[in-house]
Scaffold this motif. Structure first.
Motif, PDB file in Angstrom:
ATOM      1  N   LEU A 126       0.498   8.351  -2.699  1.00 23.85           N
ATOM      2  CA  LEU A 126      -0.692   8.327  -3.557  1.00 23.85           C
ATOM      3  C   LEU A 126      -0.896   9.741  -4.419  1.00 23.85           C
ATOM      4  O   LEU A 126      -1.328   9.904  -5.429  1.00 23.85           O
ATOM      5  N   GLY A 127      -0.879  11.017  -3.565  1.00 21.45           N
ATOM      6  CA  GLY A 127      -0.852  12.253  -4.035  1.00 21.45           C
ATOM      7  C   GLY A 127       0.218  12.377  -5.127  1.00 21.45           C
ATOM      8  O   GLY A 127      -0.167  13.022  -6.223  1.00 21.45           O
ATOM      9  N   SER A 133       1.503   5.261   0.825  1.00 16.41           N
ATOM     10  CA  SER A 133       1.022   6.062   1.857  1.00 16.41           C
ATOM     11  C   SER A 133       0.281   7.257   1.222  1.00 16.41           C
ATOM     12  O   SER A 133       0.281   7.430   0.041  1.00 16.41           O
ATOM     13  N   LYS A 134      -0.429   8.239   1.737  1.00 17.39           N
ATOM     14  CA  LYS A 134      -1.415   9.137   1.202  1.00 17.39           C
ATOM     15  C   LYS A 134      -0.064  10.096   0.664  1.00 17.39           C
ATOM     16  O   LYS A 134      -0.740  10.852  -0.747  1.00 17.39           O
ATOM     17  N   ALA A 135       0.804  10.223   1.062  1.00 14.00           N
ATOM     18  CA  ALA A 135       1.820  11.144   0.055  1.00 14.00           C
ATOM     19  C   ALA A 135       2.018  10.587  -1.236  1.00 14.00           C
ATOM     20  O   ALA A 135       2.236  11.171  -2.414  1.00 14.00           O
ATOM     21  N   ARG A 162       0.884  -1.323   0.067  1.00 11.73           N
ATOM     22  CA  ARG A 162      -0.052  -0.008  -0.016  1.00 11.73           C
ATOM     23  C   ARG A 162       0.818   1.250  -0.163  1.00 11.73           C
ATOM     24  O   ARG A 162       1.757   1.110   0.710  1.00 11.73           O
TER      25      ARG A 162
END
Length: 160
Positions: A8-9, A4-6, A2
């Motif tokens: 994915l950004g 991280s949000k960073a 997976r």
């Protein structure tokens, strides 16, 4: 695995940037019916510069103006058809979409060829530069000077 949000950004930003670049490339592609190449309009620009300098007679070499990669040139005059251009110059003029009438009366083209057989057509308005005042047969060396003179109407014409 997976991201991280960073992460994915970053992936989302790269995808959006890629889509924007593709959209820009599509938007900027030529949409006209004529071939446009990097040096299109160079002869008209060079003559306009000479006109601004107050000159009435000039000699210009297509090879110097368009680039040394163009080793041969030919003048395509009004009423020449795609088939006639193919026979006379061994060039594919289908991109010009001339129709049955051929080259319009107010237009002439400078056909340029490179050493690999590549070609480019530069559309020139005859009221600006008339290359058809002197009949030229076939290709000529692009290093040759084209003598042009100012006309009474304010345009330029090939001198004989």
């Amino acid at each position: 695995m997976r991201l991280s949000k960073a992460g994915l950004g970053i992936v989302a930003a790269v995808v959006v940037a890629w889509i924007a670049v593709l959209a820009l490339i599509i938007a900027l592609r030529p949409t006209g019916t004529e071939t446009r190449f990097e040096a299109a309009g160079a002869l008209e620009q060079a003559v306009a510069g000479m006109d601004e300098d107050g000159l009435n007679v000039v000699g210009l070499s297509p090879g110097d103006i368009y680039g040394e990669e163009w080793i041969a040139a030919a003048v395509v005059c009004p009423f020449a058809t795609e088939q006639g251009i193919a026979q006379t110059y061994e060039a594919d003029a289908s991109e010009l979409n001339l129709g049955t009438e051929g080259v319009p009366e107010d237009t002439n083209y400078l056909l340029l060829r490179d050493a690999e057989g590549g070609q480019a057509f530069d559309r020139i308005d005859r009221s600006e530069i008339d290359l058809c005042t002197v009949p030229l047969q076939g290709y000529f060396d692009s290093r040759v000077m084209l003598p042009l003179g100012k006309t009474q109407e304010g345009g330029w014409a090939l001198l004989g």
